[in-house]
Design an enzyme around this catalytic site. Structure first.
Site, short mmCIF file in Angstrom:
data_model
loop_
_atom_site.label_atom_id
_atom_site.label_comp_id
_atom_site.label_asym_id
_atom_site.label_seq_id
_atom_site.Cartn_x
_atom_site.Cartn_y
_atom_site.Cartn_z
N TYR A 65 3.83 -3.08 3.24
CA TYR A 65 5.26 -3.04 3.54
C TYR A 65 5.79 -1.61 3.52
CZ TYR A 65 5.11 -8.08 2.93
OH TYR A 65 4.82 -9.40 3.08
N SER A 66 4.93 -0.66 3.80
CA SER A 66 5.25 0.75 3.62
C SER A 66 6.28 1.25 4.62
CB SER A 66 3.96 1.57 3.76
OG SER A 66 4.25 2.94 3.89
N ASN A 67 7.40 1.79 4.09
CA ASN A 67 8.36 2.50 4.95
C ASN A 67 7.70 3.69 5.63
OD1 ASN A 67 10.58 0.86 4.22
ND2 ASN A 67 10.92 2.07 2.38
N HIS A 68 6.79 4.34 4.90
CA HIS A 68 6.13 5.53 5.43
C HIS A 68 5.27 5.19 6.64
CE1 HIS A 68 3.96 9.30 5.65
NE2 HIS A 68 2.83 8.66 5.42
N LEU A 69 4.46 4.14 6.54
CA LEU A 69 3.65 3.74 7.70
C LEU A 69 4.54 3.45 8.90
CD1 LEU A 69 0.84 1.33 6.41
CD2 LEU A 69 0.59 3.69 7.17
#
Length: 307
Positions: A65-69
């Site tokens: 659920y990464s915002n960064h990805l």
């Protein structure tokens, strides 16, 4: 420069009013709609450096659920980079909304079991990954490095165009945004403190992490603090109390917070105000760093109409 005064929102919460603290919310999540929040700042100089070095592919790491990805995938689409995302854990299909968005933006996803994922910072392991997935510009998990700090530091100058303040507060995951704010304060010799609310359990390491990042960036000393009591059980963990707080905040102020970072940030800042952590007459700016894409993957979002 475009007018950004609409990004600074007064939050006349009863707790702040009772303690004589002027609480403001900087809506960094609205500044770059296609690449919202602190991720645009952290990527800015990394993307310029990658381009200058002749790279056409970005490789990075993150959870499901990464915002960064999601941000790196969007940046790849916007600025014509191929992107590779190395995801912690096993694949699950259908893809959750975060990873589905990543693939829609052109990111190639590969999965690393948790033991392997822990090796992501080892130079030899990273070199092997680069051999496997082709030449690429590597970005660390969360996008935190010295170049990222430079992008975040620019926010201090933007804030100062609109208000004086005594503290600036941000949710902390890897410590990069907090370190960037501290860098901006130090280089401007501005007499305010940077404050981080840890979004993960055991966040005490962040103090040393931020100090190391500031040393690497050759920053002058500046007041910086990390508060570790508002993680609600750990990274991506939440409770009924936190959900109720987020719902109440949106109802009162018209701003949706996310359950991973900004909900914990505002809960923590208001609790600290209530405990007298900030002197009466102080101005505290909390930074909304985005992260709202996370709601798409949470079952509780459906109960709120934010699916």
């Amino acid at each position: 420069m475009a007018d950004t005064s609409h990004l600074l929102l007064p939050i006349p919460h009863a707790v702040a009013l009772r303690h004589g603290v002027r609480l403001l919310l900087w809506r960094d999540d609205l500044l770059y709609p296609d690449l919202p929040g602190n991720k645009a700042r952290k990527l800015k100089y990394n993307l310029l450096h990658a381009r200058a070095e002749g790279h056409t592919r970005l490789l990075t790491f993150g959870g499901a659920y990464s915002n960064h990805l999601a941000a790196v995938a969007a940046a790849g689409r916007l600025y014509q980079f191929a992107t590779v995302g190395l995801v912690r854990g096993e694949p699950h299909y259908p893809l959750n909304p975060t990873l589905a968005r990543c693939t829609a933006d052109g990111m190639q996803l590969h999965y690393l079991d948790r033991n392997t994922y822990r090796r992501r910072a080892e130079p030899a392991f990273l070199a092997e990954l680069l051999r496997q997935h082709g030449p690429a510009y590597p970005l660390p998990e969360g996008g935190t490095n010295v170049l990222a700090l430079r992008g975040v530091a620019e926010l201090i100058g933007e804030l100062r165009q609109h208000t004086d303040f005594d503290a600036v507060a941000v949710a902390a995951g890897t410590g990069g945004t907090l370190a960037g704010l501290a860098l901006g304060l130090a280089e401007a010799a501005y007499p305010a403190r940077a404050l981080g609310v840890a979004a993960l359990k055991g966040g005490g390491f962040l103090q040393a992490e931020v100090a190391a990042l500031l040393t690497a960036a050759s920053a002058p000393p500046t007041p910086c603090e990390v508060h570790t009591d508002y993680h609600f059980g750990g990274y991506a963990k939440y409770s009924a109390e936190l959900v109720a707080f987020i719902q109440g905040f949106e109802a009162q102020f018209g701003v949706l917070l996310d359950p991973i970072y900004t909900g914990k940030l505002l809960f923590g800042v208001l609790d600290l105000i209530g405990k007298g952590h900030f002197a009466s007459g102080s101005t505290v700016v909390a930074v909304h760093t985005g992260g709202l894409q996370a709601w798409a993957g949470w079952h509780l979002a459906h109960t709120q109409g934010h699916a």
